[in-house]
Design a protein around this motif. Structure first.
Motif, PDB file in Angstrom:
ATOM      1  N   GLY A  86      46.491  12.895  -7.908  1.00  0.00           N
ATOM      2  CA  GLY A  86      47.106  13.911  -8.692  1.00  0.00           C
ATOM      3  C   GLY A  86      46.235  14.997  -9.202  1.00  0.00           C
ATOM      4  N   GLY A  87      45.246  14.478  -9.914  1.00  0.00           N
ATOM      5  CA  GLY A  87      44.203  15.455 -10.179  1.00  0.00           C
ATOM      6  C   GLY A  87      43.651  16.522  -9.105  1.00  0.00           C
ATOM      7  N   PHE A  88      43.461  15.712  -7.793  1.00  0.00           N
ATOM      8  CA  PHE A  88      42.914  16.468  -6.662  1.00  0.00           C
ATOM      9  C   PHE A  88      44.057  17.607  -6.305  1.00  0.00           C
ATOM     10  N   VAL A  89      45.320  17.277  -6.407  1.00  0.00           N
ATOM     11  CA  VAL A  89      46.155  18.284  -6.034  1.00  0.00           C
ATOM     12  C   VAL A  89      46.159  19.383  -6.993  1.00  0.00           C
ATOM     13  N   ALA A  90      45.705  19.084  -8.454  1.00  0.00           N
ATOM     14  CA  ALA A  90      45.669  20.053  -9.468  1.00  0.00           C
ATOM     15  C   ALA A  90      44.849  21.072  -8.858  1.00  0.00           C
ATOM     16  N   HIS A  91      43.696  20.766  -8.517  1.00  0.00           N
ATOM     17  CA  HIS A  91      42.380  21.728  -7.827  1.00  0.00           C
ATOM     18  C   HIS A  91      43.021  22.491  -6.615  1.00  0.00           C
ATOM     19  N   HIS A  92      43.405  21.825  -5.682  1.00  0.00           N
ATOM     20  CA  HIS A  92      44.104  22.056  -4.457  1.00  0.00           C
ATOM     21  C   HIS A  92      44.953  23.326  -4.797  1.00  0.00           C
ATOM     22  N   TYR A  93      46.052  23.126  -5.513  1.00  0.00           N
ATOM     23  CA  TYR A  93      46.966  24.190  -5.994  1.00  0.00           C
ATOM     24  C   TYR A  93      46.241  25.366  -6.851  1.00  0.00           C
ATOM     25  N   THR A  94      45.374  25.189  -7.568  1.00  0.00           N
ATOM     26  CA  THR A  94      44.699  26.090  -8.324  1.00  0.00           C
ATOM     27  C   THR A  94      43.646  27.109  -7.216  1.00  0.00           C
ATOM     28  N   ARG A  95      43.314  26.535  -6.360  1.00  0.00           N
ATOM     29  CA  ARG A  95      42.328  27.138  -5.224  1.00  0.00           C
ATOM     30  C   ARG A  95      43.419  27.874  -4.389  1.00  0.00           C
ATOM     31  N   TYR A  96      44.037  27.140  -3.428  1.00  0.00           N
ATOM     32  CA  TYR A  96      44.585  27.719  -2.449  1.00  0.00           C
ATOM     33  C   TYR A  96      45.819  28.631  -2.708  1.00  0.00           C
ATOM     34  N   LEU A  97      46.498  28.281  -3.793  1.00  0.00           N
ATOM     35  CA  LEU A  97      47.639  29.355  -4.184  1.00  0.00           C
ATOM     36  C   LEU A  97      46.969  30.654  -4.645  1.00  0.00           C
ATOM     37  N   GLY A  98      45.847  30.227  -5.504  1.00  0.00           N
ATOM     38  CA  GLY A  98      45.093  31.638  -6.012  1.00  0.00           C
ATOM     39  C   GLY A  98      44.612  32.502  -4.843  1.00  0.00           C
ATOM     40  N   ASP A  99      44.250  31.865  -3.751  1.00  0.00           N
ATOM     41  CA  ASP A  99      43.703  32.356  -2.663  1.00  0.00           C
ATOM     42  C   ASP A  99      44.677  33.279  -1.968  1.00  0.00           C
ATOM     43  N   LEU A 100      46.008  32.593  -1.912  1.00  0.00           N
ATOM     44  CA  LEU A 100      46.993  33.461  -0.927  1.00  0.00           C
ATOM     45  C   LEU A 100      47.603  34.644  -2.005  1.00  0.00           C
ATOM     46  N   SER A 101      47.248  34.281  -3.257  1.00  0.00           N
ATOM     47  CA  SER A 101      47.807  35.729  -4.079  1.00  0.00           C
ATOM     48  C   SER A 101      46.781  36.547  -4.411  1.00  0.00           C
ATOM     49  N   GLY A 102      45.909  36.396  -5.379  1.00  0.00           N
ATOM     50  CA  GLY A 102      44.668  37.287  -5.738  1.00  0.00           C
ATOM     51  C   GLY A 102      44.038  37.696  -4.790  1.00  0.00           C
ATOM     52  N   GLY A 103      43.651  36.601  -3.786  1.00  0.00           N
ATOM     53  CA  GLY A 103      42.868  36.597  -2.512  1.00  0.00           C
ATOM     54  C   GLY A 103      43.139  37.873  -1.828  1.00  0.00           C
ATOM     55  N   ARG A 104      44.407  38.300  -1.714  1.00  0.00           N
ATOM     56  CA  ARG A 104      44.341  39.201  -0.886  1.00  0.00           C
ATOM     57  C   ARG A 104      44.484  40.623  -1.172  1.00  0.00           C
ATOM     58  N   ALA A 105      44.024  40.752  -2.623  1.00  0.00           N
ATOM     59  CA  ALA A 105      43.862  41.922  -3.448  1.00  0.00           C
ATOM     60  C   ALA A 105      42.116  42.090  -3.180  1.00  0.00           C
ATOM     61  N   ILE A 106      41.538  40.976  -3.382  1.00  0.00           N
ATOM     62  CA  ILE A 106      39.954  40.840  -3.113  1.00  0.00           C
ATOM     63  C   ILE A 106      39.534  41.312  -1.829  1.00  0.00           C
ATOM     64  N   HIS A 107      40.252  40.985  -0.927  1.00  0.00           N
ATOM     65  CA  HIS A 107      40.035  41.232   0.524  1.00  0.00           C
ATOM     66  C   HIS A 107      40.174  42.823   0.889  1.00  0.00           C
ATOM     67  N   ARG A 108      41.212  43.273   0.341  1.00  0.00           N
ATOM     68  CA  ARG A 108      41.454  44.754   0.526  1.00  0.00           C
ATOM     69  C   ARG A 108      40.235  45.467  -0.157  1.00  0.00           C
ATOM     70  N   ARG A 109      39.852  44.993  -1.392  1.00  0.00           N
ATOM     71  CA  ARG A 109      39.038  45.716  -2.387  1.00  0.00           C
ATOM     72  C   ARG A 109      37.807  45.737  -1.919  1.00  0.00           C
ATOM     73  N   MET A 110      37.237  44.502  -1.241  1.00  0.00           N
ATOM     74  CA  MET A 110      36.062  44.274  -0.760  1.00  0.00           C
ATOM     75  C   MET A 110      35.938  45.141   0.689  1.00  0.00           C
ATOM     76  N   ARG A 111      36.786  45.064   1.488  1.00  0.00           N
ATOM     77  CA  ARG A 111      36.764  45.798   2.462  1.00  0.00           C
ATOM     78  C   ARG A 111      36.535  47.430   2.357  1.00  0.00           C
ATOM     79  N   LYS A 112      37.073  47.893   1.210  1.00  0.00           N
ATOM     80  CA  LYS A 112      36.976  49.158   0.735  1.00  0.00           C
ATOM     81  C   LYS A 112      35.850  49.672   0.461  1.00  0.00           C
ATOM     82  N   LEU A 113      35.398  48.718  -0.743  1.00  0.00           N
ATOM     83  CA  LEU A 113      33.787  49.146  -1.259  1.00  0.00           C
ATOM     84  C   LEU A 113      32.779  48.753  -0.331  1.00  0.00           C
ATOM     85  N   PHE A 114      32.651  47.837   0.562  1.00  0.00           N
ATOM     86  CA  PHE A 114      31.522  47.599   1.222  1.00  0.00           C
ATOM     87  C   PHE A 114      31.655  47.576   2.752  1.00  0.00           C
TER      88      PHE A 114
END
Length: 216
Positions: free
Chosen positions: A119-147
């Protein structure tokens, strides 16, 4: 009024910590353009250690009837991440990256959970991967533009096997709601998600400190 679902309670009770993580100084600088390409590379290097911990021993968690419902190859990040690091650093990148102290603590906790508390592993799995699917898209766009990245360098943020992230996240939350955890176990999972955000903030703090010259 119906009581909130577990996934709704989880999100509500961890939202402030989620915001603190997104607003950490290192990430704020990177997203506003005050950070450098080297800062982005340093972040990718720490991601390598975190996702190695999440994905290397995942078979140990797959034996748990609840945890295995959240595991899917569609989320696997190590192949695109290693491709990014080879592009960003070079073919000898493995000899050039080291985990920061906060990353060591973070990865030790993930590995501990993989063998002792699914259950604790799922907590970290949730935090990382759902975060990647949410804010990660904004990071992707921003890094492409900046660099000036095209695909190389930001493959980590591209989930080409998940064409509809919103639908995937909704299904993930439905599985959280359906998980046969007791109320006490759900409280423990929420506490571990809060711990996951703290680990992330500590990694950002170490990244910030690593790029700040020591006072003379």
């Amino acid at each position: 009024m119906a009581a909130p679902s577990f996934s709704e309670s989880l999100r509500a009770r961890t939202w402030a910590s989620h915001g603190d993580s997104e607003g950490a100084g290192f990430m704020r600088d990177l997203m506003t353009g005050e950070g450098t390409r080297e800062d982005y590379v340093a972040l990718a290097a720490q991601h390598y250690f975190v996702y190695d911990a999440l994905e290397h021993d995942i078979d140990r968690v797959a034996n748990d009837p609840i945890a295995r419902e959240f595991l899917t190859d569609r989320l696997t990040r190590m192949p695109p991440l290693t491709a990014d690091l080879e592009f960003l650093i070079g073919p000898d990148w493995r000899s050039q990256v080291r985990p920061l102290p906060a990353t060591v603590r973070y990865t030790e906790r993930i590995r501990e959970l993989a063998t002792g508390w699914p259950g604790g592993f799922v907590a970290h799995h949730y935090t990382r991967y759902l975060g990647d699917l949410s804010g990660g898209r904004a990071i992707h766009r921003r890094m492409r533009k900046l660099f000036g990245f095209d695909l190389d360098g930001v493959r980590f943020y591209v989930f080409d096997q998940i064409p509809d992230p919103a639908a995937f996240k909704a299904g993930y939350r439905e599985r959280l709601d359906a998980a046969a955890w007791s109320e006490d176990e759900r409280e423990r999972v929420i506490d571990e998600v809060l711990s996951a955000y703290r680990f992330n903030i500590e990694v950002f703090e170490d990244l910030q400190a690593a790029k700040t010259p020591a006072a003379v």
